[in-house]
Structures are given as structure tokens and as C-alpha cells.
Design a protein around this motif. Structure first.
Motif, short mmCIF file in Angstrom:
data_model
loop_
_atom_site.label_atom_id
_atom_site.label_comp_id
_atom_site.label_asym_id
_atom_site.label_seq_id
_atom_site.Cartn_x
_atom_site.Cartn_y
_atom_site.Cartn_z
N ASN A 151 9.96 -6.13 -1.93
CA ASN A 151 10.71 -7.09 -2.76
C ASN A 151 9.87 -8.31 -3.13
O ASN A 151 9.84 -8.73 -4.27
N GLU A 152 9.21 -8.86 -2.14
CA GLU A 152 8.50 -10.13 -2.33
C GLU A 152 7.24 -9.99 -3.18
O GLU A 152 6.70 -10.99 -3.64
N THR A 153 6.74 -8.76 -3.33
CA THR A 153 5.49 -8.61 -4.09
C THR A 153 5.75 -8.18 -5.53
O THR A 153 4.82 -7.98 -6.30
N GLN A 154 7.04 -8.06 -5.88
CA GLN A 154 7.40 -7.59 -7.22
C GLN A 154 6.75 -8.42 -8.33
O GLN A 154 6.11 -7.88 -9.23
N LYS B 227 4.22 -10.45 -8.17
CA LYS B 227 2.77 -10.34 -8.07
C LYS B 227 2.27 -9.06 -8.74
O LYS B 227 1.26 -9.03 -9.43
N ARG B 228 3.03 -7.97 -8.53
CA ARG B 228 2.61 -6.68 -9.07
C ARG B 228 2.72 -6.65 -10.59
O ARG B 228 2.01 -5.91 -11.25
N LYS B 229 3.65 -7.48 -11.14
CA LYS B 229 3.76 -7.55 -12.60
C LYS B 229 2.52 -8.19 -13.19
O LYS B 229 2.04 -7.83 -14.24
N LYS B 230 1.99 -9.19 -12.45
CA LYS B 230 0.85 -9.95 -12.97
C LYS B 230 -0.47 -9.24 -12.73
O LYS B 230 -1.42 -9.39 -13.47
N ALA C 230 4.26 3.82 4.08
CA ALA C 230 5.49 3.55 3.32
C ALA C 230 5.17 2.62 2.14
O ALA C 230 5.74 2.77 1.05
N LEU C 231 4.26 1.67 2.34
CA LEU C 231 3.91 0.77 1.23
C LEU C 231 3.09 1.52 0.17
O LEU C 231 3.34 1.38 -1.03
N ALA C 232 2.15 2.33 0.61
CA ALA C 232 1.33 3.08 -0.35
C ALA C 232 2.22 3.99 -1.20
O ALA C 232 2.01 4.15 -2.41
N LYS C 233 3.21 4.57 -0.57
CA LYS C 233 4.12 5.49 -1.27
C LYS C 233 4.97 4.74 -2.30
O LYS C 233 5.27 5.26 -3.36
N ASN C 234 5.34 3.50 -1.96
CA ASN C 234 6.26 2.75 -2.83
C ASN C 234 5.57 1.78 -3.78
O ASN C 234 6.22 1.22 -4.66
N LEU C 235 4.29 1.54 -3.57
CA LEU C 235 3.53 0.68 -4.48
C LEU C 235 2.35 1.52 -4.98
O LEU C 235 1.21 1.36 -4.52
N PRO C 236 2.64 2.46 -5.90
CA PRO C 236 1.67 3.51 -6.20
C PRO C 236 0.31 3.00 -6.69
O PRO C 236 -0.69 3.69 -6.48
N ASP C 237 0.25 1.83 -7.34
CA ASP C 237 -1.10 1.46 -7.77
C ASP C 237 -1.81 0.49 -6.81
O ASP C 237 -2.87 -0.04 -7.12
N ALA C 238 -1.25 0.31 -5.63
CA ALA C 238 -1.91 -0.56 -4.65
C ALA C 238 -3.05 0.19 -3.94
O ALA C 238 -3.02 1.41 -3.83
N LYS D 69 -11.67 -8.14 0.67
CA LYS D 69 -10.64 -9.16 0.41
C LYS D 69 -9.31 -8.50 0.08
O LYS D 69 -9.30 -7.41 -0.50
N PHE D 70 -8.24 -9.17 0.43
CA PHE D 70 -6.92 -8.56 0.25
C PHE D 70 -5.95 -9.53 -0.42
O PHE D 70 -6.07 -10.75 -0.27
N ASP D 71 -4.96 -8.96 -1.12
CA ASP D 71 -3.89 -9.79 -1.69
C ASP D 71 -2.76 -9.96 -0.69
O ASP D 71 -2.06 -10.96 -0.70
N ILE D 72 -2.57 -8.94 0.15
CA ILE D 72 -1.47 -8.97 1.11
C ILE D 72 -1.93 -8.42 2.46
O ILE D 72 -2.57 -7.36 2.52
N ILE D 73 -1.61 -9.15 3.52
CA ILE D 73 -1.87 -8.66 4.87
C ILE D 73 -0.53 -8.55 5.59
O ILE D 73 0.31 -9.45 5.51
N ILE D 74 -0.35 -7.42 6.28
CA ILE D 74 0.90 -7.18 7.02
C ILE D 74 0.51 -6.80 8.44
O ILE D 74 -0.48 -6.08 8.63
N SER D 75 1.28 -7.27 9.40
CA SER D 75 1.02 -6.80 10.77
C SER D 75 2.29 -6.82 11.63
O SER D 75 3.08 -7.76 11.57
N ASN D 76 2.40 -5.78 12.43
CA ASN D 76 3.41 -5.72 13.49
C ASN D 76 2.60 -5.55 14.78
O ASN D 76 2.46 -4.45 15.29
#
Ligand code: GLN
Length: 287
Positions: free
Chosen positions: A107-110, A112-115, A134-142, A184-191
Motif C-alpha cells: 500500500n505505502e509504496t503505491q 512511489k511505484r507510479k513515479k 510475496a513482495l516480488a510476486k505483487n510488485l512485478p517490476d521491482a 542501494k535500495f529504495d525500500i528496506i524491510i525486516s522482521n
């Protein structure tokens, strides 16, 4: 023996350990895994006969369930964000709270992905690979990267990337020790691991006795160690206007917000999970 007889044995043997609905769901997960029969198939043919070898498989699964061994490890798979994942006890079983984190990232990267097409993402402490995949599957051009200290976990994560037909760049690193990450990355996620040793008495046996402690526990004296290190790296390797997402221990929401503020992150947001406790944090980095 037939399936109804086996099911009754499951009810009797497990009744002191699990609620009836859970025993039922174990039974159907096993019938699907062992014989490819779904609940409706069994409803139509409840006396379905099973041979000695199959009987043995049910009885051996029953013994494991009696020892509170997780059903996901018994059948070697689970579902996360509607996708299939292989699991074994080298990786944590993906949790529903983490699905909420994935949803938040999407949701939060929507905007960003447009730009910008082709955002780069890094998942730190990927385990089974559930977040990254799950992110790769749902954000196909990432372009998705995933890091873990455990080569055994990475082996499972790689199998899961293949199973879900996504392309992920895997890194075998200890995030507490690695000096510099060169991408370099646009988004970092961690659990990351966030359960304190002192919380062990509150943790259920199925988790405590079977899931990898490397993925769960931090020292009582330094519960935010991973957050501090990862946020430190993020300052270096996040692109301008990058975003950082964490899953967190419910007791440390305020502490993590403070830590991120002190490091210079902006728009820090704390979010509760479906159980109503602080479970995730997001922060922006405008350098
Ligand atoms: N949420 C997990 C649990 O309660 C912990 C996950 C973690 O430490 N990152 O078992």
C-alpha cells in the motif's frame, strides 16, 4: 482401517492438547498431503480405506503432533499471502502479522511505484523468504534482494523463490557483522529476531521447542540491537526518499520510534496488527 477411524483416533489422542477445530484442520491437512483428498472428498467417502503404509504415516504424524511439533513442519509447507511456501525447522513458520506488514509495504509504496519503475527492495533476515517473495510476486517490476545469516534458511528461501517463479538476489551475510553493503535500495524491510530471552516462559512449546532460536531471540540487555544495526545500514544504503519497514516486538513500539527519530528518519509511523498491539513501523529517509 478407514479415514473416519483414523480421525476418531486423532480426536481421542489429541483432545487434551488442541481444540477440536484445530485437530480437525490437522487431519484434513494430512489427508490432503498424504492422499490428495480434500475435506469435501472425505465427506463424500468417509469410509475411504487406507492401507498399512498410509496408516503408519498418520500414526507417525500423530506422534509428532502429540509432541507439539508444528503441522507446517510435518507436511513441510504452509501458505503466506496466498502463496505456497516450503518450510522446515531451519526457518520460522510465516506468521499472519507478517502478512499485514507485506500488505502495508504494498500500500505505502503505491505512489512511489507510479513515479519510478523498477524499485529496489531488500529484505533483511529473510528466513523462508516469505516477505521478499510475496513482495516480488505483487510488485512485478521491482528488483528484490534478500539477506540471511543462515545458509540453511537461504536454501529453503531459494526453493520458495523457484516454487513461486520469482527472481530474487540472495545474500548470505550476518547483518550484525557486515561492514558495507554495496547495493542501494529504495525500500528496506525486516522482521528481525525480537523476542527477549525473558519472554521464553510466555512462548508456546510448539514455537519454543521447534522453531529456530536464531530467528526468534535477542538478548534481554539489548533488545533493539537488530533495529539499531539495520537502521544504521539503511542510512547508508537507502536511496533519497527511501523507506524502511520493520516488524517489531509489541513492547518496543515507542523505543523503536525514538531510535529512528534519533537516527534522522522522518514520518515515522507505528501500526498495530489485527490483535491490536504495536507490530510494525515505517519510516522515510529524506537525506
Ligand atoms: N512473531 C514471532 C513470534 O511471536 C517472532 C518473530 C520474530 O522474532 N521476528 O513467535
Amino acid at each position: 482401517m478407514n479415514l473416519t477411524e483414523i480421525k476418531n483416533i486423532f480426536y481421542i489422542e489429541l483432545e487434551n492438547l488442541y481444540p477440536k477445530t484445530e485437530i480437525e484442520s490437522f487431519f484434513y491437512l494430512l489427508t490432503e498431503d498424504f492422499i490428495g483428498l480434500k475435506r469435501v472428498d472425505i465427506a463424500l467417502d468417509p469410509k475411504y480405506k487406507i492401507d498399512k503404509i498410509l496408516q503408519q504415516k498418520f500414526i507417525s504424524a500423530l506422534a509428532k503432533l502429540k509432541n507439539e511439533y508444528p503441522i507446517q513442519y510435518i507436511i513441510g509447507k504452509t501458505e503466506f499471502y496466498g502463496l505456497p511456501f516450503k518450510v522446515n525447522n531451519d526457518v520460522l513458520i510465516p506468521r499472519p502479522e507478517t502478512e499485514e506488514l507485506v500488505q502495508w509495504v504494498i500500500n505505502e509504496t503505491q505512489e512511489k511505484r507510479k513515479k519510478k519503475k523498477g524499485l529496489t527492495l531488500l529484505d533483511i533476515g529473510t528466513g523462508s523468504g516469505c516477505i521478499a517473495i510475496a513482495l516480488a510476486k505483487n510488485l512485478p517490476d521491482a528488483e528484490v534482494w534478500a539477506l540471511d545469516i543462515s545458509d540453511k534458511a537461504l536454501k529453503i528461501a531459494k526453493e520458495n523463490a523457484k516454487l513461486n517463479t520469482v527472481n530474487i538476489q540472495f545474500l548470505n551475510e550476518n547483518i550484525l557483522k557486515v561492514e558495507k553493503l554495496s547495493v542501494k535500495f529504495d525500500i528496506i524491510i525486516s522482521n528481525p529476531p525480537y523476542v527477549r530471552e525473558l519472554e521464553k516462559s510466555k512462548i508456546q512449546n510448539n514455537v519454543l521447542l521447534n522453531e529456530p532460536h536464531l530467528a526468534l531471540f535477542v538478548k534481554d540487555e539489548d533488545p533493539l540491537l537488530f533495529y539499531d544495526k539495520i537502521a544504521g545500514h539503511a542510512l547508508e544504503i537507502l536511496n533519497q526518499n527511501g523507506m524502511l519497514f520493520f516488524e517489531i516486538n509489541q513492547d518496543f513500539g515507542k523505543g523503536i520510534v525514538k531510535l529512528l527519530k534519533e537516527k534522522g528518519f522522518q514520518n515515522i509511523e507505528l501500526k498495530k496488527d489485527i490483535f491490536g498491539v504495536d507490530r510494525m513501523v515505517k519510516a522515510d529517509l529524506h537525506k
